[in-house]
Design a protein around this motif. Structure first.
Motif, PDB file in Angstrom:
ATOM      1  N   VAL A 140       0.866  -1.181   0.000  1.00 43.11           N
ATOM      2  CA  VAL A 140       0.000   0.000   0.000  1.00 43.11           C
ATOM      3  C   VAL A 140       0.904   1.233   0.000  1.00 43.11           C
ATOM      4  N   THR A 170       5.852   3.108   0.444  1.00 39.45           N
ATOM      5  CA  THR A 170       5.021   1.930   0.263  1.00 39.45           C
ATOM      6  C   THR A 170       5.333   0.975   1.402  1.00 39.45           C
ATOM      7  N   LEU A 180      -4.111   6.669   0.820  1.00 40.63           N
ATOM      8  CA  LEU A 180      -3.631   5.308   0.592  1.00 40.63           C
ATOM      9  C   LEU A 180      -3.960   4.906  -0.838  1.00 40.63           C
ATOM     10  N   ALA A 217      -3.700   1.353  -3.451  1.00 37.26           N
ATOM     11  CA  ALA A 217      -3.376  -0.067  -3.621  1.00 37.26           C
ATOM     12  C   ALA A 217      -4.253  -0.644  -4.720  1.00 37.26           C
TER      13      ALA A 217
END
Length: 183
Positions: free
Chosen positions: A117, A133, A156, A158
């Motif tokens: 992430v 990350t 965030l 991802a």
């Protein structure tokens, strides 16, 4: 020559036969004990709480002030957090989450386990305090150590999705953030 005959021959010849090593316990299988917390820094205590997750009936959680361990039988130990920092656990999610304010290392479970992430954290003045990350832990959380008495904007990313929100590190603030849905 059959295997048993070879083993007997080697044994009679004085050749030492290898014995299987005794099974080693992983840290999670070891019985947690309060004495194992002696001398640990707050970061080490948090790592120990994550390592002991689900072991031996231990309950562990983090408040804005300390990492708390409740051992079977009622014994409780706390490791104070640093005066200038606290830890906030974030569980980004896509499909499912749970309501939470206090992060229980012994019980909270996030959806995204062992996933990279990208994290961007900025303070109220807009200064970047974290940009990296990280991989979520086996419990699906990211643990951030942030300066106290601040409000932060967190973003965030991802799997091509993003989430953002605010968090605070004031006394009594949440240590478990489960509302960051990746979209």
């Amino acid at each position: 020559m059959p295997r048993l005959t070879v083993m007997i021959f080697l044994a009679l010849s004085g050749v030492a036969l290898a014995q299987p090593a005794p099974a080693q316990q992983t840290p999670a299988q070891q019985t947690p004990a309060a004495a194992q917390l002696n001398g640990l820094t707050p970061r080490q205590a948090l790592a120990k709480a994550n390592q002991w997750r689900g072991a031996g009936g231990l309950q562990s959680y983090v408040t804005s002030e300390a990492i708390v361990f409740r051992f079977p039988g009622g014994q409780q130990r706390s490791v104070p957090l640093p005066a200038r920092q606290m830890v906030v656990a974030l569980a980004p999610y896509v499909n499912r989450t749970h309501p939470c304010e206090t992060h229980y290392m012994s019980g909270c479970q996030g959806e995204l386990v062992n996933r990279p992430v990208s994290i961007l954290v900025k303070n109220e003045a807009g200064k970047t305090v974290l940009n990296r990350t990280m991989k979520t832990l086996p419990n699906g959380f990211l643990e951030l150590w942030l300066d106290r008495d601040q409000t932060y904007r967190v973003t965030l990313k991802a799997g091509g999705k993003a989430a953002s929100g605010r968090l605070s590190t004031a006394a009594g603030s949440q240590t478990c953030i489960t509302t960051l849905r990746l979209q």
